[in-house]
Design a protein around this motif. Structure first.
Motif, PDB file in Angstrom:
ATOM      1  N   ALA A 178     -16.627  16.544  34.530  1.00 21.41           N
ATOM      2  CA  ALA A 178     -17.573  16.608  35.645  1.00 21.41           C
ATOM      3  C   ALA A 178     -16.931  16.008  36.881  1.00 21.41           C
ATOM      4  O   ALA A 178     -17.014  16.557  37.976  1.00 21.41           O
ATOM      5  N   LYS A 196     -14.594  18.234  38.475  1.00 19.65           N
ATOM      6  CA  LYS A 196     -15.231  19.528  38.792  1.00 19.65           C
ATOM      7  C   LYS A 196     -14.697  20.658  37.923  1.00 19.65           C
ATOM      8  O   LYS A 196     -14.451  21.757  38.403  1.00 19.65           O
ATOM      9  N   ARG A 232     -15.880  22.892  35.436  1.00 24.66           N
ATOM     10  CA  ARG A 232     -17.151  23.250  34.814  1.00 24.66           C
ATOM     11  C   ARG A 232     -16.948  23.766  33.391  1.00 24.66           C
ATOM     12  O   ARG A 232     -17.616  23.349  32.459  1.00 24.66           O
ATOM     13  N   PHE A 271     -23.631  20.664  38.295  1.00 23.88           N
ATOM     14  CA  PHE A 271     -22.921  19.384  38.466  1.00 23.88           C
ATOM     15  C   PHE A 271     -21.629  19.558  39.237  1.00 23.88           C
ATOM     16  O   PHE A 271     -20.783  18.693  39.249  1.00 23.88           O
ATOM     17  N   ASP A 325     -21.668  14.955  40.181  1.00 28.00           N
ATOM     18  CA  ASP A 325     -21.319  14.781  38.769  1.00 28.00           C
ATOM     19  C   ASP A 325     -21.989  13.555  38.184  1.00 28.00           C
ATOM     20  O   ASP A 325     -21.893  13.292  36.999  1.00 28.00           O
TER      21      ASP A 325
END
Ligand code: HEA
Ligand code: HEA
Ligand code: CUA
Ligand SMILES: [Cu+2]
Lengths: 271, 402, 588, 117
Positions: A125, A128, A130, A229, A234
């Protein structure tokens, strides 16, 4: 020592509203203008926070406080455990020898592993990522579920053996063979029962937390898949992670204290 | 203002006088502070009321000295009170050796009181003047509390454990007896009277009224009826300690821990007081008479507190044996035990044998009705407090260890 | 917000004259939107505070009804009014409601909620959703609770001692426990919210030592709520499990230990008494400073004494168990620590008293309540010394001496603090002034009635009258009649504010932003405050309590001029036939 | 922005405030920690397989504490959290200690007054 921060009142204080409001700051702090100092603010910033940093730190702090309350709550049970184990050492020894150390160990492994995956999920998270975030969350969920299933097996076994106080307690009626062993140590059944009371209270409360945890992880997996998120938002995952790790920590203590009283004898049984 | 005569509660026990001194002492000390605060507030408020023409210039905002003063002075005051009350508290702990044993059982919602001679009464306690009395109390159901205001004494009474208190009535008369711990519907009806009478009258009173075979006799019946004698009897086949003369004497016991085999558990000495015997019957696994197998069954669900009291009374009445027994209990046996003796019986020589024998020797003279060590007044440890060994001997034994 | 509102402070005491100079601001948190949704789903801390205000006051009256029945019943020694069973249910209901559903949430949940963000110059608490959740938990808990204690009832006392509560009690104990449990969680959430807010959301320049003492006290309270309440929660859970499944965790017959239950219970419930009194101390610090126009004397000592109380308060719980079989050595330690906790409380009392020195004191309603607080709290606390001393507690425990002790602190102290806060911030919350003379009358009536009710109980206690007695020995009757007489006065004294405060909502003169000419941040904005509390985020440049009598005189002169102008203005408008009053009321 | 003097050394992590919140820990660290946990788990079982009397309990608890520490410091990032967070994490432990020490002190010391002399 007191003087320097003890502000002396200025005579016009009463008429000039204190604390004074500096005109310069007005623009900077117009209500409802989300803005970060220095770094750009990302993710949804709640109206009442000034910037992302403040929001983040608040959430983390809040979660840690909550974990503190959880610790105190389990603390009560650990206290009961300590007292009764001190009072009925042999009974606890006897009771503990009914548990299935193998399953307990497996569960400990499963839970520690789920902590790892959860930590990695949080990391994803953060960076980044995903795809992997979702995967790790799913993995965590599976492990958590596995833990509960194993626990379920243990409990049903106890139930059928008649080792569940208050619901199904007949073990020693069905195993008269065990009675001499009790007599040998002069243990009364009831104190063995006390062990199981403590055992079920602690593992039960822990399992309850697991279930909540599972629900959350499932929900978050869904959100993560929808990409909720990304974009610096996050932190919810991080918070969830904290909760998950706490559950793990509690189990870390439950395992030796409940399962290993009678010692670990791979060559069959506590006796 | 408490001292107004109508408000003075009778002081009918030795303790009461000392208590009142303390109570009014504290009242006086704290009263001073209360007055200071009250006067200060009123005076300042009047003086500095708005509109009063008074000098308000350069008022202080803080003052280290004054802060220190009003921290230190109360500190001294409270420490004074603490020392006073604590010394009184501990000075009242041990009852005199000649204390008269009376047994009390509380149930919802009455007090059942038994005198050693077998005279029993409900919600009434008759006691001789100037004779120290020791109450050994327990409860059949919930928590009660035995409260005699005129004696300034109170002791909670718990199910499944003994609490004791002692007092020396110094004034003949009849006084209130209350149950002070909320115990359900009729809590406020669980009241009675304590009658303090001159010894002569007391003797006369004893010989009248509702009689039961003396407690000891009832105890003996139970002792046979429940098969105790089957094991503890002199002729018994099972190897169990003879119980003659165990009461009030030191006994060598082993306190099992977890899975440590019994042989590896060093022995220690305890005094066989009410609590010890009570626990030996209800929780035999707790303290094992040194050198015996822990085969004694628990009587938790078979004997009620009243019956156990009677059995104890019986054991007490047995007096000293002349050592023909294998009793791990009886003093003279254990105290003379040489290491080899001990090994022969127990199968090992405990690390702390010297200490044990020393303790046993020291305590063997105290072979009278009064347990060498038991605890009047304040809290007697109940069943929940196994007598762990003395800190001086093997400290390892204490705590949640295995 | 009209700026002249700040520049022309009304002469304290008589806002009714100048209030016409003020208008209720066009939009504020009360009229921003309407409809039940806008209340039940609000996230605004001020509105949640209002929700709490109503529910908690309601609880207080319920508890008061129970108290009334208790006192009525005790007029005669042999319980003519109620059957013992009913009486037991009454004082249990009374204790449970008053402690768990009234006093513990009272000031934090109502005034804390309303004021903490404003005093910090923040827009809201850190977690508005948690805040609302905590109110719902409270409502759920308290409704379940009062349901249980009214229909069927509970006869355990508020202490739920095992094995009575787990096996022998008749009432629906389990349900009540659930209620208290939920209320407990609501209290945890409130505390958690405050701690985070105080740490993270202070306005620029608002350093720790510029915080009002209200915040310091609230912070100490929150720490207790967060660290103590969970232990109560687990204890109640255990009791519940034992009551329902007969597990025997605390049942001696099954090897359990009732004293463990007492330890767990008091580990929370002693600190809880400081949850009850610290917030009132917070209020007193604010009010005393304002109405003696002086900064609180020894700010830092008062601030840190709050923390000291919170911490030491956690080390003394064993003093509730002196007459059990608790180890005498443990009793000794607990006794020692109980004596220690007196010191920080003393520091507060003395510093407040010193604040009066060289002040310019106005005996307004809130001030009267606060002076009452100091006196009665001192008496209650000092009698706590009799109880902290093991030897003397042995005789006094579970007698009316205890009852008197804690009512002096919880009614004479904490509840008076609640009333003080109610009156002090009422103008801020509603924008209206109440009737000052009625207020004073009620405050004095409360003080008199209170002492008449509870002082005799000290004597009865020393004389040996046990508590929780439906029937009692006749020699105590005289004292009990006095007590009951006092209670009826008390009732009136509590009903009075209830009436005139409601009345003031519509009829009360408009207060203006700062009727007391107080210096706290919350007074620097309109009353009622706007949605986000401040139109501009204030920057704090100095400490709290920048009061000074001299400045006061000056301001008075100004105020007189203002008043003159206003009267002139009035007459002029009269002449123009322009009815300012109606316009201004339309704003509400 | 709402930092004040007191705040500065309480609310701020050593070094860049950025790190206080999203501190990215290399995967390697996590794997190391997990390995450590596994080792400790094995140790727990091994220790339990010997009969060491009291020692068993002490060892078991010590190992458990170590495991917990690993999780708290690394998985839960306490190592990189603000001082404030660390303080509160510690507070919970201190309070637990109070609960245990004072309560057990009662039970353990009850019998003292009974010891023959
Ligand atoms: C708000 C509630 C509150 C507060 C603040 C307190 C404060 C204190 N309480 Fe109280 N207490 C209760 C509510 C409260 N109590 C309740 C509800 C019970 C009964 C529970 C039940 O059984 O139902 C109880 C019971 C209770 C007991 C148990 C009695 C028993 O059941 O046997 C004890 C024993 O030590 C005690 C002591 C104290 C002490 C030492 C303080 C101290 O904090 C007081 C400190 C304050 C002062 C001392 C006054 C100000 C100081 C000065 C003026 C300076 C000078 C002072 C000195 C020189 C000493 N309390
Ligand atoms: C915040 C806490 C709080 C408050 C505010 C009060 C307020 C009062 N209490 Fe409370 N009390 C407790 C907490 C509190 N009490 C606790 C914890 C116990 C222990 C319970 C237990 O043992 O388990 C207790 C026990 C207790 C007892 C002992 C019962 C017993 O042991 O047998 C008594 C007896 O007089 C009593 C009386 C009163 C009175 C007269 C008031 C008065 O101040 C109340 C005044 C308020 C009103 C009267 C309500 C307002 C007016 C109306 C609602 C109008 C209707 C009424 C009339 C018209 C008269 N209380
Ligand atoms: Cu027995 Cu109250
Ligand atoms: Cu207390």
């Amino acid at each position: 020592m007191v003087s320097e921060t003890q502000n002396t009142p200025d005579p016009n204080a009463a008429s000039v509203p204190a604390p004074a409001v500096e005109a310069a700051s007005l623009t900077a702090h117009a209500p409802d203008a989300p803005h970060g100092d220095g770094h750009e603010s990302h993710g949804p910033l709640h109206h009442h926070f000034d910037d992302m940093e403040q929001q983040r730190e608040s959430n983390t702090l809040g979660m840690w406080l909550f974990l503190g309350t959880e610790a105190m709550m389990f603390g009560g049970l650990f206290l009961a455990y300590s007292l009764y184990r001190w009072m009925y050492p042999w009974a606890f020894h006897e009771g503990s020898s009914h548990l299935n150390i193998t399953l307990g160990t497996i569960n400990t492994f499963v839970l520690l592993f789920s902590s790892l995956t959860m930590a990695l999920a949080v990391r994803c998270a953060g960076i980044k990522d995903r795809k992997w975030l979702v995967r790790f969350l799913i993995l965590t969920w599976i492990l958590g579920a596995a833990f509960l299933i194993v626990k379920g097996f243990e409990w049903t076994a106890d139930y059928h053996e008649g080792l569940v106080p208050g619901m199904n307690w007949f073990y020693y009626n069905e195993h008269p063979a065990a009675l001499p062993r009790l007599a040998e140590h002069g243990i009364s059944q009831q104190n063995v029962m006390m062990y199981f009371v403590v055992y079920f209270c602690m593992t039960g409360l822990h399992a309850a937390h697991m279930i909540v945890g599972l629900a959350l992880v499932g929900w978050f997996t869904f959100l993560a898949a929808k990409g909720r998120f990304g974009g610096g938002n996050d932190q919810p995952v991080e918070i969830l992670g904290l909760y998950w790790h706490l559950i793990d920590i509690i189990w870390i203590f439950l395992f030796p204290l409940l399962y290993l009283i009678a010692g670990f004898h791979p060559g069959g049984g506590g006796h | 203002m408490f001292n107004l005569i109508p408000f003075l509660l009778e002081e009918a026990s030795e303790n009461a006088g000392r208590y009142d001194a303390l109570f009014f002492g504290i009242t006086a000390i704290t009263g001073v502070f209360a007055v200071i605060v009250a006067v200060a507030i009123i005076a300042l408020t009047l003086r500095y009321r708005r509109g009063q023409k008074v000098d308000r210039s350069n008022a202080p905002l803080y003052g280290l000295t004054i802060e220190i003063i009003w921290t230190a002075v109360p500190l001294v005051a409270v420490m004074g009170m603490f020392v006073w009350s604590t010394t009184l508290f501990f000075s009242n702990k041990k009852e005199p050796a000649n204390a008269l044993q009376v047994y009390v059982v509380g149930k919802q919602w009455m007090w059942k009181i038994q005198h050693p001679e077998g005279r029993w009464e409900m919600n009434e306690l008759h006691i001789p003047l100037n004779q120290p009395i020791k109450l050994t109390m327990t409860s059949e159901d919930v928590i009660h509390s035995f409260f005699i205001p005129a004696f300034r004494l109170k002791q909670d009474v718990f199910p499944g454990q003994y609490s004791t208190m002692w007092f020396k009535p110094t004034k003949a008369g009849t006084y209130n007896l209350f149950c002070a711990e909320f115990c359900g519907t009729n809590h406020s009806g669980m009241v009675g009277t304590v009658t303090v009478m001159p010894p002569a009258d007391y003797q006369r009173w004893l010989s009248t009224g509702t009689y039961q075979p003396s407690i000891a006799a009832q105890g003996e019946k139970l002792f046979r009826q429940f098969g105790c004698s089957g094991c503890h009897g002199a002729a018994a086949s099972v190897r169990a300690p003879l119980l003659d003369g165990i009461y009030g004497n030191p006994v060598a016991v082993q306190i099992p821990r977890g899975d440590v085999p019994l042989e590896r558990v060093p022995a220690t000495t305890l005094t066989a007081d009410d609590r010890y015997i009570h626990d030996s019957i209800l929780l035999p696994e707790r303290e094992i008479a040194a050198g015996f197998k822990p085969i004694m069954p628990t009587y938790k669900d078979r004997l009620n507190e009243e019956q156990i009291l009677q059995i104890i009374a019986y054991l007490k009445s047995l007096g000293r044996s002349n050592g023909t027994s294998n009793g791990g209990a009886s003093t003279d046996k254990t105290s003379e035990m040489s290491p080899s003796d001990y090994k022969a019986r127990v199968g090992f020589t405990p690390a702390n044998l010297p200490t044990i024998t020393k303790n046993l020797k020291r305590n063997s003279p105290a072979a009278n009705n009064a347990p060498a060590a038991s605890l009047p007044g304040g809290g007697t440890p109940g069943k929940v407090t196994p007598n762990r060994n003395t800190p001086t001997t093997t400290p390892g034994n204490r705590g949640t260890n295995r | 917000m009209r700026t002249d509102a700040i520049e022309q402070p009304p002469p304290p005491g008589k806002p009714d004259v100048t209030s016409v100079a003020y208008e209720i601001p066009r939009e504020h948190y009360l009229n921003r939107d309407y409809g039940w949704k806008s209340w039940l789903f609000t996230l605004d801390h001020k509105r949640i505070a209002i929700l709490y205000l109503f529910s908690i006051t309601f609880m207080f009256f319920l508890g008061g009804m129970a108290a009334t029945l208790i006192r009525l019943n005790l007029i005669t020694p042999n319980s003519h009014l109620l059957r013992p069973q009913t009486y037991n249910k009454m004082f249990s209901a009374h204790g449970i409601i008053m402690v768990f559903f009234f006093l513990i949430p009272s000031i934090p949940a109502v005034f804390g909620n309303f004021l903490v963000p404003m005093m910090l110059g923040a827009k809201d608490l850190a977690f508005p959703k948690l805040n609302l959740l905590s109110w719902y938990l409270y409502m759920l808990g308290s409704l379940i609770g009062i349901g249980a204690v009214t229909f069927g009832g509970v006869d355990t006392g508020w202490t739920f001692y095992a094995p009575l509560s787990t096996q022998y009690a008749y009432g629906n104990v389990a349900i009540t426990i659930v209620g208290a449990f939920l209320a407990g969680f609501s209290s945890i959430l409130t505390g958690l919210n405050f701690i985070v807010t105080i740490h993270k959301m202070r306005a620029p320049g608002l350093t720790w030592f510029r915080l009002p003492l209200f915040i310091w006290s609230m912070y100490a309270t929150s720490i207790i709520q967060v660290l103590g309440t969970p232990v109560l929660a687990i204890t109640l859970l255990a009791l519940f499990a034992e009551r329902v499944f007969h597990l025997g965790i605390f049942d001696p017959k099954m090897g359990g230990d009732p004293i463990l239950m007492q330890h767990l219970f008091w580990f929370y419930s002693h600190p809880a008494v400081y949850i009850m009194v610290l917030p009132s101390m917070a209020v007193v610090s604010e009010v005393i400073a304002c109405f003696s126009r002086r900064p609180v004397f020894g700010y830092r000592f008062v601030a840190f004494s709050s923390l000291a109380i919170a911490v030491i308060g956690f080390l003394v719980w064993g003093h509730h168990m002196f007459s059990t079989t608790q180890s005498p050595y443990a009793s000794m330690i607990f006794s020692f620590l109980s004596f220690l906790v007196a010191i920080p409380s003393g520091i507060k009392v003395f510093n407040w008293t010193a604040t009066l020195y060289k002040g310019s004191i106005r005996l307004t309603t809130p001030m009267l309540y606060c002076l009452g607080f100091i006196g009665l709290f001192a008496v209650g606390g000092l009698t706590g010394m009799h109880l902290a001393a093991v030897a003397s507690d042995i005789h006094l425990t579970d007698t009316y001496f205890i009852v008197a002790h804690f009512h002096y602190i919880m009614v004479g102290g904490a509840t008076m603090g609640y009333m003080a806060a109610m009156h002090f911030w009422w103008p801020k919350i509603t924008g209206r002034m109440y009737n000052e003379s009625l207020g004073r009358a009620a405050a004095i009536l409360l003080f008199v009635g209170f002492n008449l009710t509870f002082f005799p109980q000290f004597i009865a206690g020393y004389e040996g009258m046990p508590r929780r007695y439906a029937t009692y020995a006749p020699e105590y009757q005289f004292l009990n009649i006095m007590s009951s007489a006092g209670a009826s006065i008390l009732a009136v004294a509590f009903l009075l504010p209830f009436i005139y405060l409601i009345w003031s909502l519509k009829r009360g003169p408009i207060a203006g932003p700062n009727p007391w000419r107080a210096t706290g941040l919350e007074w620097q904005t309109a009353s009622p405050p706007p949605w986000y509390n401040f139109d501009v985020v204030p920057i704090v440049t100095q400490g709290p309590y920048a009061y000074s009598p001299e400045a006061d005189e000056l301001a008075d002169a100004q105020a007189d001029m203002t008043r003159a102008q206003v009267e002139y203005e009035l007459t002029r408008r009269e002449i123009e036939g322009h009815h300012q009053k109606e316009d201004s009321t339309r704003g509400v | 922005m709402t930092q004040s003097t007191i705040n500065d050394h309480l609310d701020n992590p050593p070094g860049d405030p950025e790190h206080s919140t999203h501190h990215i820990v290399p995967v390697g660290t996590y794997l190391m920690v997990f390995a450590g946990l596994m080792v400790l788990l094995v140790m727990t079982l091994v220790a339990a397989s010997f009969d060491l009397g009291e020692a068993n309990l002490i060892i078991a608890v010590t190992i458990a504490v170590l495991k917990a520490l690993l999780v708290i410091l690394y998985f839960m990032h306490l190592r990189w959290s603000t001082k404030l967070t660390q303080v509160f994490a510690g507070a919970a432990l201190v309070w637990l200690l109070i609960l245990f020490v004072l309560t057990l002190a009662d039970f353990f010391s009850r019998s003292w007054i009974h010891m023959p002399a």
